[in-house]
Design an enzyme around this catalytic site. Structure first.
Site, PDB file in Angstrom:
ATOM      1  N   TYR A 198       0.774  -1.207  -0.055  1.00 14.01           N
ATOM      2  CA  TYR A 198      -0.028   0.164   0.054  1.00 14.01           C
ATOM      3  C   TYR A 198       0.824   1.166  -0.127  1.00 14.01           C
ATOM      4  O   TYR A 198       1.964   1.209   0.267  1.00 14.01           O
ATOM      5  CB  TYR A 198      -0.914  -0.142   1.116  1.00 14.01           C
ATOM      6  CG  TYR A 198      -0.117   0.261   2.546  1.00 14.01           C
ATOM      7  CD1 TYR A 198       0.305  -0.797   3.146  1.00 14.01           C
ATOM      8  CD2 TYR A 198       0.011   1.440   3.057  1.00 14.01           C
ATOM      9  CE1 TYR A 198       1.196  -0.557   4.380  1.00 14.01           C
ATOM     10  CE2 TYR A 198       0.518   1.701   4.243  1.00 14.01           C
ATOM     11  CZ  TYR A 198       1.142   0.764   5.079  1.00 14.01           C
ATOM     12  OH  TYR A 198       1.765   1.024   6.359  1.00 14.01           O
ATOM     13  N   CYS A 199       0.358   2.463  -0.329  1.00 15.02           N
ATOM     14  CA  CYS A 199       0.956   3.757  -0.266  1.00 15.02           C
ATOM     15  C   CYS A 199      -0.148   4.703  -0.162  1.00 15.02           C
ATOM     16  O   CYS A 199      -1.343   4.442  -0.082  1.00 15.02           O
ATOM     17  CB  CYS A 199       1.647   3.715  -1.603  1.00 15.02           C
ATOM     18  SG  CYS A 199       0.882   3.914  -3.162  1.00 15.02           S
ATOM     19  N   THR A 200       0.057   6.001  -0.506  1.00 14.37           N
ATOM     20  CA  THR A 200      -0.712   7.143  -0.185  1.00 14.37           C
ATOM     21  C   THR A 200      -2.121   6.887  -1.147  1.00 14.37           C
ATOM     22  O   THR A 200      -3.429   6.919  -0.581  1.00 14.37           O
ATOM     23  CB  THR A 200      -0.124   8.559  -0.374  1.00 14.37           C
ATOM     24  OG1 THR A 200       1.276   8.322   0.313  1.00 14.37           O
ATOM     25  CG2 THR A 200      -0.801   9.257   0.402  1.00 14.37           C
TER      26      THR A 200
END
Ligand SMILES: [Zn+2]
Ligand SMILES: [Zn+2]
Length: 343
Positions: A198-200
């Site tokens: 996951y990331c932003t």
């Protein structure tokens, strides 16, 4: 044919003010093979300029990344135009929750080598051969699976203030740095574990997922729309929230609180705090975490040296800065020897 802005930012701001109509701040990205980015660039500029769309858009051989301000009344026309471009049909649009009519004052569509500066120059893998996209509910289910390895694809100063429970949070300054570290850590589990990332907003793990598939990982997943979208779904669907702390965001807010937990510390006194600031010394601008008391004591600066410079008259400071780069802004996000309590 007009392919560039005719109005200055100031003139545009006055027009928006005068019109008094709502604008929506929207972002989207898509990896795709673009044959001629220049042609796409001009096509987008001509059509979006007519719809009074503003924003910053990067177009490259690998796809498009767009942050936009669209008049609310033109949203449908804008969406219809997107759908006429085959690779953008039904592309997921992230609509900002906060209303800000002035989020962009020009339409800038730029042709770039990359749609995000990821420093990854490996041409050997196909960025469109990506991992499985999962929504919040399925993501939660994956996290409960003991065969899942969860990796935070963001940088150290982002995961420091908030991350998913149980995630591996590489201590890296750039996206590119984290890839070989993760690959090495997980090399014995390419086939038997779920690699979940996951990331932003999703754009970084989209490329990472293609990279890890290329490196032989069999079960690669990514959180669709990133933390931003996850938080929205958790709220709308009343799901369990597995994110603790704050989501670091790249606008003036610097962070969006997702849970009440404060998992970071003031870098100057060590007490619980997750407020990012930039050192007030213009010649420094170091990004770090500072509590209110320390901000007051240090006059919003990261160190005594910066505090001293910051107290000088503005023109003296300017003279001191002449010919020097503001290096901390670019290279030293959240890292400096003056920060005693940086973990
Ligand atoms: Zn403090
Ligand atoms: Zn400083």
């Amino acid at each position: 044919m007009q392919l560039y802005n005719k109005l200055s930012a100031k003139e545009r701001a006055e027009l928006i003010e005068k019109a008094g109509k709502d604008r929506m701040t929207i972002s989207f990205y898509k990896y795709a093979h673009i044959g001629n980015p220049e042609i796409l660039r001009n096509h987008l500029f001509i059509n979006w300029d007519q719809l009074d769309v503003l924003g910053r858009i990067y177009v490259s051989y690998e796809g498009i990344n767009a942050q936009l301000s669209v008049p609310a009344e033109n949203f449908n026309a804008f969406k219809e135009h997107l759908d006429t471009i085959s690779f953008l049909e039904n592309v997921r649009l992230n609509v900002a929750i906060e209303q800000d009519n002035m989020s962009f004052l020009k339409l800038k569509v730029k042709v770039r080598d990359k749609i995000v500066a990821d420093g990854l120059n490996d041409e050997s893998f196909d960025v469109t051969n990506k991992g499985v996209h999962v929504a919040a509910e399925q993501f939660n289910t994956l996290l409960d699976d003991e065969n899942t390895i969860l990796v935070d694809m963001r940088n150290h100063y982002e995961s420091e203030i908030g991350h998913f429970q149980g995630a591996i949070t590489p201590d890296v300054d750039t996206f590119r740095e984290s890839l070989p570290i993760i690959e090495d850590d997980l090399k014995d589990h390419k086939e038997d574990k779920n690699l979940v990332m996951y990331c932003t907003g999703g754009i970084r793990c989209e490329k990472a997922s293609a990279y890890f598939k290329h490196k032989g990982f069999k079960n690669v997943f990514q959180l669709e729309g990133g933390i931003i979208n996850y938080a929205r779904q958790v709220e709308e669907q009343n799901l369990e929230n597995k994110f603790i702390g704050k989501n670091f965001v790249f606008d003036h807010r610097r962070g969006e609180r997702i849970s009440e937990d404060i998992i970071a510390n003031c870098h100057q006194c060590g007490k619980p705090c997750d407020t990012h600031v930039n050192c007030a010394n213009e010649a420094c601008h170091l990004l770090f975490i500072q509590c209110e008391e320390c901000a007051e004591k240090m006059n919003d600066c990261c160190s005594d040296a910066c505090k001293e410079v910051h107290s000088l008259p503005a023109d003296v400071q300017k003279e001191l800065r002449k010919g020097k780069e503001v290096s901390n802004k670019i290279f030293k996000k959240g890292r400096s020897e003056v920060l005693k309590y940086k973990k």
